[in-house]
Design a protein around this motif. Structure first.
Motif, PDB file in Angstrom:
ATOM      1  N   LEU A 308      46.472  23.007  32.231  1.00  0.00           N
ATOM      2  CA  LEU A 308      46.455  24.437  31.930  1.00  0.00           C
ATOM      3  C   LEU A 308      45.380  25.165  32.724  1.00  0.00           C
ATOM      4  CD1 LEU A 308      46.863  24.366  28.028  1.00  0.00           C
ATOM      5  CD2 LEU A 308      48.545  25.171  29.694  1.00  0.00           C
ATOM      6  N   MET A 309      44.309  24.450  33.039  1.00  0.00           N
ATOM      7  CA  MET A 309      43.176  25.096  33.684  1.00  0.00           C
ATOM      8  C   MET A 309      43.197  24.984  35.206  1.00  0.00           C
ATOM      9  SD  MET A 309      41.589  26.506  31.250  1.00  0.00           S
ATOM     10  CE  MET A 309      40.058  26.996  32.051  1.00  0.00           C
ATOM     11  N   ILE A 310      44.158  24.228  35.764  1.00  0.00           N
ATOM     12  CA  ILE A 310      44.184  24.082  37.216  1.00  0.00           C
ATOM     13  C   ILE A 310      44.254  25.448  37.898  1.00  0.00           C
ATOM     14  CG2 ILE A 310      45.626  23.353  39.159  1.00  0.00           C
ATOM     15  CD1 ILE A 310      46.174  20.781  37.702  1.00  0.00           C
ATOM     16  N   PHE A 311      45.120  26.334  37.377  1.00  0.00           N
ATOM     17  CA  PHE A 311      45.280  27.638  38.033  1.00  0.00           C
ATOM     18  C   PHE A 311      44.006  28.472  37.974  1.00  0.00           C
ATOM     19  CE2 PHE A 311      45.968  28.940  33.685  1.00  0.00           C
ATOM     20  CZ  PHE A 311      45.524  30.243  33.638  1.00  0.00           C
ATOM     21  N   SER A 312      43.171  28.218  36.949  1.00  0.00           N
ATOM     22  CA  SER A 312      41.956  29.018  36.803  1.00  0.00           C
ATOM     23  C   SER A 312      40.992  28.776  37.952  1.00  0.00           C
ATOM     24  CB  SER A 312      41.269  28.707  35.470  1.00  0.00           C
ATOM     25  OG  SER A 312      40.615  27.449  35.499  1.00  0.00           O
ATOM     26  N   TYR A 313      41.051  27.580  38.533  1.00  0.00           N
ATOM     27  CA  TYR A 313      40.142  27.291  39.637  1.00  0.00           C
ATOM     28  C   TYR A 313      40.518  28.073  40.888  1.00  0.00           C
ATOM     29  CZ  TYR A 313      38.497  23.564  36.635  1.00  0.00           C
ATOM     30  OH  TYR A 313      37.976  22.864  35.574  1.00  0.00           O
ATOM     31  N   PHE A 314      41.765  28.531  40.942  1.00  0.00           N
ATOM     32  CA  PHE A 314      42.176  29.407  42.041  1.00  0.00           C
ATOM     33  C   PHE A 314      41.839  30.859  41.720  1.00  0.00           C
ATOM     34  CE2 PHE A 314      44.452  25.574  42.862  1.00  0.00           C
ATOM     35  CZ  PHE A 314      44.695  25.546  44.232  1.00  0.00           C
ATOM     36  N   THR A 315      42.224  31.317  40.524  1.00  0.00           N
ATOM     37  CA  THR A 315      41.942  32.713  40.173  1.00  0.00           C
ATOM     38  C   THR A 315      40.446  32.965  40.036  1.00  0.00           C
ATOM     39  OG1 THR A 315      42.236  32.229  37.805  1.00  0.00           O
ATOM     40  CG2 THR A 315      44.154  33.009  39.014  1.00  0.00           C
ATOM     41  N   ASP A 316      39.670  31.922  39.716  1.00  0.00           N
ATOM     42  CA  ASP A 316      38.217  32.099  39.648  1.00  0.00           C
ATOM     43  C   ASP A 316      37.632  32.512  40.988  1.00  0.00           C
ATOM     44  OD1 ASP A 316      37.808  31.712  36.983  1.00  0.00           O
ATOM     45  OD2 ASP A 316      37.078  29.650  37.141  1.00  0.00           O
ATOM     46  N   GLY A 317      38.302  32.135  42.088  1.00  0.00           N
ATOM     47  CA  GLY A 317      37.817  32.572  43.394  1.00  0.00           C
ATOM     48  C   GLY A 317      37.790  34.086  43.489  1.00  0.00           C
ATOM     49  N   PHE A 318      38.835  34.745  42.970  1.00  0.00           N
ATOM     50  CA  PHE A 318      38.875  36.205  42.977  1.00  0.00           C
ATOM     51  C   PHE A 318      37.964  36.790  41.893  1.00  0.00           C
ATOM     52  CE2 PHE A 318      42.839  34.951  45.036  1.00  0.00           C
ATOM     53  CZ  PHE A 318      42.696  35.648  46.228  1.00  0.00           C
ATOM     54  N   ALA A 319      37.762  36.044  40.804  1.00  0.00           N
ATOM     55  CA  ALA A 319      36.806  36.491  39.794  1.00  0.00           C
ATOM     56  C   ALA A 319      35.395  36.484  40.360  1.00  0.00           C
ATOM     57  CB  ALA A 319      36.878  35.598  38.552  1.00  0.00           C
ATOM     58  N   TYR A 320      35.048  35.449  41.138  1.00  0.00           N
ATOM     59  CA  TYR A 320      33.724  35.398  41.771  1.00  0.00           C
ATOM     60  C   TYR A 320      33.558  36.534  42.776  1.00  0.00           C
ATOM     61  CZ  TYR A 320      33.207  30.656  39.888  1.00  0.00           C
ATOM     62  OH  TYR A 320      33.092  29.564  39.070  1.00  0.00           O
ATOM     63  N   ALA A 321      34.634  36.819  43.531  1.00  0.00           N
ATOM     64  CA  ALA A 321      34.575  37.945  44.473  1.00  0.00           C
ATOM     65  C   ALA A 321      34.366  39.252  43.719  1.00  0.00           C
ATOM     66  CB  ALA A 321      35.849  38.005  45.299  1.00  0.00           C
ATOM     67  N   GLY A 322      35.105  39.415  42.605  1.00  0.00           N
ATOM     68  CA  GLY A 322      34.936  40.617  41.790  1.00  0.00           C
ATOM     69  C   GLY A 322      33.540  40.723  41.224  1.00  0.00           C
ATOM     70  N   GLU A 323      32.983  39.601  40.810  1.00  0.00           N
ATOM     71  CA  GLU A 323      31.613  39.589  40.283  1.00  0.00           C
ATOM     72  C   GLU A 323      30.612  40.053  41.327  1.00  0.00           C
ATOM     73  OE1 GLU A 323      28.341  36.103  39.252  1.00  0.00           O
ATOM     74  OE2 GLU A 323      30.470  35.699  38.924  1.00  0.00           O
ATOM     75  N   ALA A 324      30.675  39.441  42.517  1.00  0.00           N
ATOM     76  CA  ALA A 324      29.715  39.778  43.568  1.00  0.00           C
ATOM     77  C   ALA A 324      29.850  41.231  44.004  1.00  0.00           C
ATOM     78  CB  ALA A 324      29.912  38.843  44.761  1.00  0.00           C
ATOM     79  N   MET A 325      31.093  41.690  44.197  1.00  0.00           N
ATOM     80  CA  MET A 325      31.300  43.032  44.724  1.00  0.00           C
ATOM     81  C   MET A 325      31.069  44.101  43.666  1.00  0.00           C
ATOM     82  SD  MET A 325      34.605  42.172  47.126  1.00  0.00           S
ATOM     83  CE  MET A 325      34.852  43.870  47.657  1.00  0.00           C
ATOM     84  N   THR A 326      31.455  43.838  42.421  1.00  0.00           N
ATOM     85  CA  THR A 326      31.190  44.809  41.354  1.00  0.00           C
ATOM     86  C   THR A 326      29.689  45.024  41.194  1.00  0.00           C
ATOM     87  OG1 THR A 326      33.213  44.227  40.147  1.00  0.00           O
ATOM     88  CG2 THR A 326      31.459  45.289  38.890  1.00  0.00           C
ATOM     89  N   GLY A 327      28.932  43.924  41.127  1.00  0.00           N
ATOM     90  CA  GLY A 327      27.483  44.054  41.015  1.00  0.00           C
ATOM     91  C   GLY A 327      26.876  44.787  42.195  1.00  0.00           C
ATOM     92  N   ARG A 328      27.368  44.458  43.379  1.00  0.00           N
ATOM     93  CA  ARG A 328      26.844  45.112  44.595  1.00  0.00           C
ATOM     94  C   ARG A 328      27.097  46.611  44.572  1.00  0.00           C
ATOM     95  NH1 ARG A 328      29.124  43.900  50.725  1.00  0.00           N
ATOM     96  NH2 ARG A 328      28.172  45.717  51.736  1.00  0.00           N
ATOM     97  N   TYR A 329      28.336  47.028  44.243  1.00  0.00           N
ATOM     98  CA  TYR A 329      28.660  48.448  44.290  1.00  0.00           C
ATOM     99  C   TYR A 329      28.026  49.219  43.141  1.00  0.00           C
ATOM    100  CZ  TYR A 329      31.828  47.204  48.031  1.00  0.00           C
ATOM    101  OH  TYR A 329      32.347  46.749  49.224  1.00  0.00           O
ATOM    102  N   ILE A 330      27.782  48.550  42.026  1.00  0.00           N
ATOM    103  CA  ILE A 330      27.018  49.207  40.966  1.00  0.00           C
ATOM    104  C   ILE A 330      25.586  49.412  41.428  1.00  0.00           C
ATOM    105  CG2 ILE A 330      25.994  48.822  38.679  1.00  0.00           C
ATOM    106  CD1 ILE A 330      28.642  47.635  37.801  1.00  0.00           C
ATOM    107  N   GLY A 331      25.027  48.411  42.107  1.00  0.00           N
ATOM    108  CA  GLY A 331      23.671  48.563  42.664  1.00  0.00           C
ATOM    109  C   GLY A 331      23.602  49.683  43.683  1.00  0.00           C
TER     110      GLY A 331
END
Length: 475
Positions: A308-331
Motif C-alpha cells: 500500500l505504501m509503495i506508491f507513497s515513495y513516489f508521491t513523496d518526491g513531489f511532497a518534498y518538492a512542495g515542502e522545499a518550494m512552499t517554505g522558500r516562497y513563504i520566506g
C-alpha cells in the motif's frame, strides 16, 4: 497570461529538479522492506522458525522502531520547513543555526534512546499478542538494530536540512547509499558467503544478519551525509554562526538556542511530536490488531502495508518538492509562486496515483510473490488486493498536503489533522467490529475492517488539510 505561463514552466522545472532525485532515492526505500521480508520469508533458522513467524517478527520489530523514531520526526519535518523559510528570506546564518539545533537535539535524543531501550522493549512486548516465538525473534531484531539510533536520528536532521536548502541531490545520494548498503549487507550477513570449494568466507548469521545489515547501512549513510556537509556547506553556513557569537565554543553553541527562532523550533517540534504520536497510534494499532489474527494474517497485513505504501515513495518526491518550494516562497513573500507550487505538485502526484492504480490492478499477485514464496500467505493476501486500488488517490493527496504544510511550518493544522485521523481510524474499526454479528467476526472479515479503518484515516487527513488550506494560502 504570458507571465503566468512562464511562471508555471519555471515552477514545473523546479518541481521536477527537486522531485526526481527524491523519487530515485525513495525507489530504494521499499526495496529495503521488501528485501528484509523476502530474506525472512526464504531463510531457515536453526530453531526451525517458519516463514510466517520470521516475517511477523520483522513486522513487529520494525513497528517498534516506528514507535520510537516517529516521536522524533520533527527532526526532519521541522528542520525542513524552518530551513526552507530561512533560505527563502536569504538568512544564511539562520540556516546554519537550524542545522546546529537539529543535530544537537538528535544527538541528545539518540543517547536517551540507548539508555532507555530495555525498558521500552519490555513494555512494548506486553502490548503485542503474538506467540512467544515471534516475540523472541522480534526482541533479537530490536536489540541489534537499536544501536543505529544515533545514525538514524542524525540522518533525519540531515535530510530535512538538505531539503530545506533546496538540495534534493544530497539526500538522494545518502538514501541510495543507505538502502543499497542495507539490502546488500542484510543478504550477505544473513546468508553468509561460501565458495564453491566449500570454504566459508563469511559465516551466515541468519535472522540476526537482517538487523545487523541495517545498523551498518545507517552509519554508512551518516558518514556520507557528514562528508557532503563538510565539503559543500561548512564554510558558507556553519562558520558564520560561530563568527557571529562571541566567546568560546560552548557559549557559541548555547547562543544558537536563544531567541525567537529557537522558541519557534521547539513550538513546531511539540506540535509535530503530537502528530507523530498519532501516527504511532495508527500504525501500531494496525500491527497490534493484526497480530491477534494468527501468524498468517499478521504476515499478510505486513505485506499489504508495504504494498500500500509503495506508491507513497513516489508521491513523496513531489511532497518534498512542495515542502522545499512552499517554505522558500513563504520566506520570499511570493504568494503567487507558492499557490502555483501547490497546484502543480498536486497535478504530478495525482498522475502518479493513476499509474499505481493500474500497476496494482494488473500486477498485484506478482507483487505478492516478490514478498514471499509461502503459498498460504499468498492465497490469504489475494482477498485484500482490491484495497490497493482505493488507497492511491486519497493517500497521495494526504502526503502532498503534508509537504505543503511542512514548508509553511503550519504545525498546528498538521497536528489537528492527525488527531482527527486517529479518532477515525480507531472509530471505524470499533464500529465495524461491533456492527458484525458474532457469527461473522472471523479474522478474515475483521482484517477487511482493519483495511477500511486505515483508508478512513487517510481520508480524514486529506479532507481536513484541504479545508484548512485557506489558512496558509494567504501570505
Amino acid at each position: 497570461m504570458k507571465h503566468r505561463s512562464g511562471l508555471d514552466r519555471r515552477l514545473n522545472g523546479e518541481i521536477l529538479r527537486l522531485a526526481i532525485p527524491s523519487i530515485l532515492a525513495n525507489i530504494t526505500v521499499p526495496l529495503v522492506g521488501i528485501a528484509d521480508t523476502a530474506i525472512a520469508g526464504h531463510i531457515a533458522t536453526s530453531a526451525g522458525a517458519g516463514a510466517a513467524a520470521l516475517i511477523s517478527a520483522i513486522a513487529i520489530g520494525s513497528t517498534l522502531f516506528d514507535l520510537l523514531y516517529w516521536n522524533f520526526a520533527f527532526l526532519r519535518v521541522g528542520t525542513g520547513g524552518l530551513t526552507a523559510q530561512a533560505f527563502g528570506s536569504g538568512d544564511k546564518v539562520e540556516c546554519g543555526r537550524v542545522f546546529v539545533r537539529a543535530m544537537t537535539i538528535a544527538l541528545g535524543c539518540s543517547l536517551l534512546l540507548l539508555l532507555l531501550h530495555p525498558l521500552f522493549l519490555r513494555l512494548a512486548l506486553l502490548c503485542i499478542g503474538s506467540t512467544p516465538e515471534i516475540k523472541e525473534l522480534a526482541s533479537k531484531y530490536f536489540l541489534i538494530r537499536i544501536w543505529a539510533a544515533p545514525a538514524t536520528l542524525g540522518l533525519m536532521a540531515f535530510k530535512g536540512w538538505f531539503i530545506g536548502m533546496q538540495d534534493s541531490v544530497s539526500p538522494m545520494a545518502t538514501d541510495i547509499v543507505v538502502n543499497v548498503t542495507n539490502i546488500a549487507a542484510s543478504i550477505l550477513l544473513a546468508s553468509g558467503i561460501t565458495l564453491s570449494d566449500g570454504r566459508c568466507l563469511l559465516p551466515a548469521m541468519g535472522f540476526s544478519g537482517i538487523a545487523t545489515g541495517t545498523v551498518i547501512a545507517q552509519y554508512t549513510g551518516l558518514l556520507l551525509a557528514g562528508c557532503i556537509f563538510l565539503l559543500r556547506y561548512l564554510r558558507p553556513l556553519f562558520l558564520p554562526v560561530l563568527r557571529n557569537v562571541q566567546g568560546r565554543i560552548v557559549p557559541k553553541l548555547r547562543a544558537v538556542f536563544l531567541g525567537s527562532q529557537t522558541s519557534r523550533f521547539f513550538r513546531t517540534g511539540a506540535d509535530l511530536m503530537v502528530r507523530s504520536l498519532c501516527f504511532i497510534a495508527v500504525y501500531i494499532g494496525y500491527t497490534v490488531i493484526s497480530s491477534y489474527y494468527g501468524d498468517s494474517l499478521t504476515a499478510v497485513c505486513s505485506i499489504m502495508m508495504k504494498l500500500l505504501m509503495i506508491f507513497s515513495y513516489f508521491t513523496d518526491g513531489f511532497a518534498y518538492a512542495g515542502e522545499a518550494m512552499t517554505g522558500r516562497y513563504i520566506g520570499e513573500g511570493n504568494a503567487l509562486a507558492m499557490r502555483s507550487t501547490v497546484k502543480w505538485t498536486f497535478v504530478w502526484s495525482f498522475s502518479l496515483a493513476a499509474l499505481f492504480m493500474i500497476l496494482y490492478a494488473f500486477g498485484g499477485e506478482l507483487l505478492l510473490r516478490m514478498m514471499t514464496s509461502d503459498e498460504l500467505i499468498i492465497a490469504d493476501a489475494k482477498a485484500y488486493l482490491p484495497w490497493l486500488l482505493l488507497m492511491p488517490p486519497v493517500g497521495c493527496a494526504a502526503f502532498n498536503w503534508d509537504g505543503i504544510y511542512i514548508g509553511a511550518t503550519a504545525s498546528r493544522q498538521m497536528r489537528n489533522s492527525m488527531l482527527w485521523a486517529t479518532v477515525l481510524f480507531f472509530g471505524t474499526f470499533a464500529l465495524g467490529r461491533i456492527a458484525l454479528p458474532l457469527s461473522l467476526r472471523t479474522p478474515e472479515l475483521l482484517t477487511h475492517i482493519l483495511m477500511a479503518a486505515y483508508f478512513a484515516h487517510l481520508l480524514a487527513r486529506t479532507v481536513y488539510l484541504t479545508i484548512k488550506y485557506k489558512t496558509i494560502a494567504k501570505l
